[in-house]
Design a protein around this motif. Structure first.
Motif, PDB file in Angstrom:
ATOM      1  N   ALA A 427      34.968  51.353  61.575  1.00  0.00           N
ATOM      2  CA  ALA A 427      35.131  52.373  62.487  1.00  0.00           C
ATOM      3  C   ALA A 427      34.287  52.096  63.651  1.00  0.00           C
ATOM      4  CB  ALA A 427      34.682  53.718  61.786  1.00  0.00           C
ATOM      5  N   ASN A 428      34.938  51.258  64.593  1.00  0.00           N
ATOM      6  CA  ASN A 428      34.016  50.700  65.790  1.00  0.00           C
ATOM      7  C   ASN A 428      33.977  51.722  66.878  1.00  0.00           C
ATOM      8  OD1 ASN A 428      36.798  50.137  65.726  1.00  0.00           O
ATOM      9  ND2 ASN A 428      36.511  48.631  67.310  1.00  0.00           N
ATOM     10  N   TYR A 429      34.661  52.539  66.854  1.00  0.00           N
ATOM     11  CA  TYR A 429      34.838  53.267  68.224  1.00  0.00           C
ATOM     12  C   TYR A 429      34.205  54.967  67.950  1.00  0.00           C
ATOM     13  CZ  TYR A 429      37.163  54.914  72.541  1.00  0.00           C
ATOM     14  OH  TYR A 429      37.478  55.429  73.880  1.00  0.00           O
ATOM     15  N   ASP A 430      33.411  55.294  68.877  1.00  0.00           N
ATOM     16  CA  ASP A 430      32.826  56.491  68.825  1.00  0.00           C
ATOM     17  C   ASP A 430      33.373  57.450  69.528  1.00  0.00           C
ATOM     18  OD1 ASP A 430      31.509  56.099  70.941  1.00  0.00           O
ATOM     19  OD2 ASP A 430      29.539  55.752  70.238  1.00  0.00           O
ATOM     20  N   ASN A 433      32.049  54.520  73.011  1.00  0.00           N
ATOM     21  CA  ASN A 433      31.699  53.199  73.092  1.00  0.00           C
ATOM     22  C   ASN A 433      32.481  52.338  71.663  1.00  0.00           C
ATOM     23  OD1 ASN A 433      29.899  53.216  75.693  1.00  0.00           O
ATOM     24  ND2 ASN A 433      28.992  54.868  74.494  1.00  0.00           N
ATOM     25  N   LYS A 434      32.543  51.009  71.922  1.00  0.00           N
ATOM     26  CA  LYS A 434      32.425  50.327  70.759  1.00  0.00           C
ATOM     27  C   LYS A 434      31.413  49.923  70.511  1.00  0.00           C
ATOM     28  CE  LYS A 434      36.950  50.178  71.665  1.00  0.00           C
ATOM     29  NZ  LYS A 434      37.927  49.302  72.433  1.00  0.00           N
ATOM     30  N   HIS A 435      31.185  49.694  69.155  1.00  0.00           N
ATOM     31  CA  HIS A 435      30.000  49.155  68.359  1.00  0.00           C
ATOM     32  C   HIS A 435      30.391  47.859  67.409  1.00  0.00           C
ATOM     33  CE1 HIS A 435      27.658  52.559  69.905  1.00  0.00           C
ATOM     34  NE2 HIS A 435      28.818  53.296  69.460  1.00  0.00           N
ATOM     35  N   VAL A 452      30.790  52.474  59.513  1.00  0.00           N
ATOM     36  CA  VAL A 452      30.580  53.059  60.705  1.00  0.00           C
ATOM     37  C   VAL A 452      29.686  52.528  61.532  1.00  0.00           C
ATOM     38  CG1 VAL A 452      30.166  55.433  61.744  1.00  0.00           C
ATOM     39  CG2 VAL A 452      31.176  55.112  59.456  1.00  0.00           C
ATOM     40  N   THR A 470      27.296  54.425  56.553  1.00  0.00           N
ATOM     41  CA  THR A 470      26.557  54.658  57.847  1.00  0.00           C
ATOM     42  C   THR A 470      25.312  54.047  58.218  1.00  0.00           C
ATOM     43  OG1 THR A 470      25.828  56.670  56.971  1.00  0.00           O
ATOM     44  CG2 THR A 470      27.822  56.918  57.959  1.00  0.00           C
TER      45      THR A 470
END
Ligand code: UD1
Ligand code: MG
Length: 499
Positions: A427-430, A433-435, A452, A470
């Protein structure tokens, strides 16, 4: 020394029959603008200058063609391709050439082919040969033009330089300019179909639209053109009668391969020439040892470089810049763009790879697909396995990592030998932003996990199936993050009301 060659490309016409908002000369053949192919050919005859005459859609045509290079750099992915297996072969048609100096001249209004070349003549040096080509005739071969140029140059003491015309015998010459000869066979003039007598219309030798002529002579003849003819146009073809009047030799090089002088006026003709070009490229690739399961079911829309023993099954499309290393096998129905695939890798059927500007790299011996999707920035090490319905974007997978079923890896750094379970995703996108997700070496991610980001899974750890992770996990540990399983004995399911 031979006189240098300067090319004039006529590209001002409208192309009404394409019924398109796009200027005709920018329609694509083999993934590139029609006129880009003409510029490739000009480069292959070592042209010094290329002057493109623009008119309809001039700014669009100029903007598009000014990015032209003969080495495919226009696909924006050259740097990564060069790092790939450098030893690869490519179709001769696509070999890089020294680029001529490219210049645009506008023709407005369009008063005919003679008027078009008149616009270019002020920028052409007198010491050269002018080779006239059309922006909508993409498949002329460099050898043919070299023969025409040789005819134009003459051979020194024996024959002097002159006007050389590329001609073709046609069963149905309707619409074309006819080559009118004297009884002794010498060329006398070109008569346009609309101006021709019934007897002249019986002539089957037609002018292809391509000529080579010493520029110093052409300059004088163009100044003498008028538009006193059936179409009220300034005909370039009228220079033939001036050459004859001036005792300048006029020679015709008659070819039999109609495809080389065929123009594109309609979507039907575009599709026909597309198949002809694909057949030519497929033939060149097979001549270099590439094994195509069926050359009629192969499409290249860009540049392709192949190592030895490459096998390509049916219905594959290659776009942009693609490099296939030695022994690479591509299964049926794959679409592959902007990618470097290293030696021994196997791409199983129905795989879609598009590196766009970032590129995709597939390591040696990797197995990809069937039904895999590799997106920009997917960088896979040796022996990586990516299976069905797995999507990888902007992620590095080190050697031996595996994601075999129904998974997503985005913005991830994956260590060696990681096993990434079925149905797991980063789950790279909040939402803003991309993490990044970091999965260290030898981690085992169970099935149906959500990682996450930002999060790091420590080396050698295990993540239990169904976990939503998480927080970062320590190396070597089993981490489980899901509701604990409970069982309630003798559970009675609700029953439906009977009414
Ligand atoms: C031209 C030749 C004809 C030849 C045929 C081959 C002349 C007068 N006739 O015919 O003998 O058999 O090609 O296809 O040359 N263009 C411009 N500006 C203009 C007019 C045309 O740039 O004012 C360009 C067109 O975009 C096209 C090329 O010149 O790329 C040829 O023009 P086109 O109208 O197709 O040639 P034809 O008149 O059919
Ligand atoms: Mg015309």
């Amino acid at each position: 020394m031979d006189k240098p060659v300067d090319v004039v490309v006529m590209a001002a016409g409208k192309g009404t029959r394409m019924k398109s908002a796009l200027p005709k000369v920018l329609h694509r053949l083999g993934g590139r603008a029609l006129t880009a192919h003409v510029l490739d050919t000009a480069a292959r005859v070592s042209a010094r200058h290329v002057v493109v005459i623009t008119g309809h859609g001039a700014s669009e045509v100029e903007a598009s063609l000014s990015t032209w290079t003969s080495d495919g750099a226009c696909f924006g992915f050259q740097s990564l391709a060069v790092q790939g297996s450098a030893a690869g072969v490519q179709p001769a048609e696509l070999a890089p050439q020294a680029a001529p100096q490219l210049q645009f001249v506008r023709q407005a209004p369009q008063l005919g082919t003679g008027h078009a070349v008149q616009q270019a003549i002020p920028v052409l040096p007198d010491d050269g040969i002018t080779l006239v080509l059309s922006g909508d005739v993409p498949l002329t071969q460099a050898d043919t033009l070299q023969d025409l140029l040789a005819l134009c140059r003459g051979n020194g003491a024996l024959t002097e330089p002159g006007l050389a015309l590329l001609t073709l015998d046609m069963a149905d010459p309707t619409g074309y300019g006819r080559i009118v000869r004297q009884p002794d066979g010498a060329v006398r003039s070109i008569v346009e179909h609309k101006d021709a007598t019934d007897a002249q219309r019986q002539i089957t030798e037609i002018y292809s639209g391509i000529m080579a002529v010493p520029t110093s002579r052409l300059r004088g003849w163009l100044a003498r053109l008028d538009n006193d003819n059936a179409q009220g146009e300034y005909y370039l073809t009228d220079v033939v009668k001036f050459a004859v009047a001036d005792d300048c030799p006029v020679r015709a090089h008659c070819i039999t391969d109609a495809v080389q002088v065929a123009g594109v006026n309609s979507p039907q003709q575009l599709a026909e020439l597309e198949r002809a070009w694909q057949a030519r490229i497929a033939g060149q690739m097979m001549a270099e040892g590439v094994r195509l399961a069926d050359p009629a079911r192969f499409d290249l829309r860009g540049h392709l470089r192949c190592g030895r023993d490459v096998e390509i099954d049916i219905n594959c499309v290659f776009e942009g810049s693609v490099t296939l290393g030695e022994g690479v096998r591509i299964g049926a129905n794959c679409v592959i763009a902007n990618a470097v695939i290293a030696d021994g890798a196997v791409i199983h059927p129905f795989t879609h790879i598009d590196g766009e500007k970032l590129g995709v790299k597939v390591g040696e011996g990797a197995l990809i697909g069937p039904f895999a999707r590799l997106r920009p920035g997917a960088d896979l090490g040796a022996e990586v396995h990516i299976g069905n319905f797995v999507e990888v974007k902007n992620s590095t997978l080190a050697a031996g990592a595996k994601a075999n079923h129904l998974a997503y890896l985005g913005d991830a750094t994956v260590g060696e030998r990681v096993n990434y379970g079925a149905g797991s995703i980063t789950a790279n996108y909040d939402g803003a932003n991309k993490h990044r997700t970091v999965i260290e070496a030898d981690v085992h991610v169970g099935s149906n996990c959500v990682l996450v980001a930002p999060v790091t899974l420590g080396a050698g750890g295990t993540v239990g199936g169904g976990s939503t992770i998480t927080k970062s996990t320590p190396p070597g540990a089993l981490s489980v993050a899901r509701g604990k399983q409970v069982s309630i004995a003798n559970w009675q399911r609700p029953t439906k009301n009977k009414s």
